[in-house]
Design a protein around this motif. Sequence first.
Motif, mmCIF file in Angstrom:
data_model
loop_
_atom_site.group_PDB
_atom_site.id
_atom_site.type_symbol
_atom_site.label_atom_id
_atom_site.label_comp_id
_atom_site.label_asym_id
_atom_site.label_seq_id
_atom_site.Cartn_x
_atom_site.Cartn_y
_atom_site.Cartn_z
ATOM 1 N N VAL A 14 -13.524 -63.032 73.857
ATOM 2 C CA VAL A 14 -14.138 -64.343 74.014
ATOM 3 C C VAL A 14 -15.335 -64.386 73.070
ATOM 4 N N VAL A 15 -15.330 -65.327 72.136
ATOM 5 C CA VAL A 15 -16.355 -65.376 71.105
ATOM 6 C C VAL A 15 -17.347 -66.486 71.399
ATOM 7 N N TYR A 16 -18.630 -66.144 71.285
ATOM 8 C CA TYR A 16 -19.720 -67.083 71.572
ATOM 9 C C TYR A 16 -20.481 -67.374 70.291
ATOM 10 N N PHE A 17 -20.720 -68.670 70.053
ATOM 11 C CA PHE A 17 -21.337 -69.113 68.809
ATOM 12 C C PHE A 17 -22.748 -69.650 69.034
ATOM 13 N N ASP A 18 -23.604 -69.353 68.074
ATOM 14 C CA ASP A 18 -24.904 -70.008 67.948
ATOM 15 C C ASP A 18 -24.918 -70.611 66.550
ATOM 16 N N TRP A 19 -24.901 -71.937 66.467
ATOM 17 C CA TRP A 19 -24.777 -72.602 65.162
ATOM 18 C C TRP A 19 -25.941 -72.302 64.231
ATOM 19 N N GLU A 20 -27.057 -71.831 64.782
ATOM 20 C CA GLU A 20 -28.195 -71.467 63.940
ATOM 21 C C GLU A 20 -28.168 -69.998 63.532
ATOM 22 N N GLY A 21 -27.150 -69.284 63.937
ATOM 23 C CA GLY A 21 -26.999 -67.893 63.517
ATOM 24 C C GLY A 21 -27.762 -66.894 64.365
ATOM 25 N N GLY A 22 -28.286 -67.325 65.513
ATOM 26 C CA GLY A 22 -29.023 -66.415 66.375
ATOM 27 C C GLY A 22 -28.099 -65.444 67.093
ATOM 28 N N LYS A 23 -28.668 -64.361 67.571
ATOM 29 C CA LYS A 23 -27.890 -63.328 68.265
ATOM 30 C C LYS A 23 -28.293 -63.199 69.730
ATOM 31 N N SER A 24 -29.071 -64.140 70.218
ATOM 32 C CA SER A 24 -29.489 -64.121 71.609
ATOM 33 C C SER A 24 -28.498 -64.894 72.473
ATOM 34 N N ILE A 25 -28.193 -64.366 73.635
ATOM 35 C CA ILE A 25 -27.305 -65.071 74.557
ATOM 36 C C ILE A 25 -27.873 -66.431 74.917
ATOM 37 N N ASP A 26 -29.176 -66.531 75.043
ATOM 38 C CA ASP A 26 -29.795 -67.799 75.439
ATOM 39 C C ASP A 26 -29.590 -68.912 74.411
ATOM 40 N N GLY A 27 -29.239 -68.568 73.170
ATOM 41 C CA GLY A 27 -29.055 -69.573 72.130
ATOM 42 C C GLY A 27 -27.619 -70.011 71.926
ATOM 43 N N ILE A 28 -26.713 -69.551 72.778
ATOM 44 C CA ILE A 28 -25.282 -69.833 72.587
ATOM 45 C C ILE A 28 -24.994 -71.322 72.750
ATOM 46 N N ASP A 29 -24.156 -71.858 71.846
ATOM 47 C CA ASP A 29 -23.793 -73.270 71.829
ATOM 48 C C ASP A 29 -22.327 -73.545 72.176
ATOM 49 N N HIS A 30 -21.454 -72.573 71.974
ATOM 50 C CA HIS A 30 -20.020 -72.866 72.011
ATOM 51 C C HIS A 30 -19.252 -71.572 72.251
ATOM 52 N N VAL A 31 -17.994 -71.698 72.719
ATOM 53 C CA VAL A 31 -17.203 -70.516 73.042
ATOM 54 C C VAL A 31 -15.724 -70.775 72.758
ATOM 55 N N GLY A 32 -14.991 -69.728 72.433
ATOM 56 C CA GLY A 32 -13.552 -69.807 72.213
ATOM 57 C C GLY A 32 -12.952 -68.412 72.289
ATOM 58 N N PHE A 33 -11.743 -68.263 71.755
ATOM 59 C CA PHE A 33 -11.064 -66.970 71.712
ATOM 60 C C PHE A 33 -10.927 -66.501 70.267
ATOM 61 N N VAL A 34 -11.081 -65.208 70.044
ATOM 62 C CA VAL A 34 -10.759 -64.618 68.744
ATOM 63 C C VAL A 34 -9.252 -64.442 68.649
ATOM 64 N N LYS A 35 -8.651 -65.003 67.587
ATOM 65 C CA LYS A 35 -7.232 -64.744 67.319
ATOM 66 C C LYS A 35 -7.096 -63.511 66.446
ATOM 67 N N HIS A 36 -7.840 -63.462 65.335
ATOM 68 C CA HIS A 36 -7.900 -62.239 64.550
ATOM 69 C C HIS A 36 -9.076 -62.274 63.593
ATOM 70 N N ASP A 37 -9.466 -61.086 63.157
ATOM 71 C CA ASP A 37 -10.519 -60.911 62.165
ATOM 72 C C ASP A 37 -9.875 -61.023 60.791
ATOM 73 N N ASN A 38 -10.360 -61.931 59.967
ATOM 74 C CA ASN A 38 -9.753 -62.151 58.651
ATOM 75 C C ASN A 38 -10.222 -61.150 57.602
#
Length: 239
Positions: free
Chosen positions: A178-202
């Motif tokens: 389960v992949v969590y995104f922060d559109w500003e590039g932060g690495k803090s859980i508190d800054g997460i904006d969006h979530v989805g699934f990883v299909k594969h690493d390109n």
Amino acid sequence: MTEHRLTPTPTPTVSRLARILLGASVVLGAGVLGPAALADDHTALTPPADTRTAEVSQDAGSARTPLEIAAQRLPKVTAAQVLNLAAQQIGVRENSMGGGTKFHQWYMSSPRAQETAARDGGNVYGYANAPWCAMFVSWVGEMAGIRPTMGWDAYTVTHARWFAENGHWGTVPTPGAVVYFDWEGGKSIDGIDHVGFVKHDNGDGTITTIEGNTGNGNVEQRIRPVSQVAGYGYPVYAG
């Protein structure tokens, strides 16, 4: 539309009680459909690699994580099967109000909605047209029968924190994570904006994902830069 996280009013805070409620989902029953939801997947699947990273792996003689213990009572489901189930939802889209999907309807009818509404304020009807990326991930876990190791929530930050508190959080994009995104590039859980699934690493600084509440309010397959990833949660898969 721009994907965004569900931020109820008032803004949710994670109290000790909320963490207890969230953690309680580990011991609740499996999904309503279980493996029957995967019955149409007849593709020969290669078992995925261990979804836990070195950061969350434990020594051979140490106790298992709560999610690994919970997984012993669940159907044996692979990451490939979960991704197949998620991919079958591609094209599902929200209505003009931003809601109306089966993911909203399922979440509103679940006991979890009552818990999170009590935690965050408001009532379950507030989820009817709410941002639904986390509801989509939660729905997939429920339909696959592995909710106790996928978690369920409508708020991306709390869902991510649940993985971290259960020792299944890391930085490696493995299939089915389960992949969590922060559109500003932060690495803090508190800054997460969006979530989805990883299909594969390109392998080129991007990942292929399957996400709900993306594009124009659809379930879609996307390609995302890893620079926007805050972290990954690792459900327990078979194989």
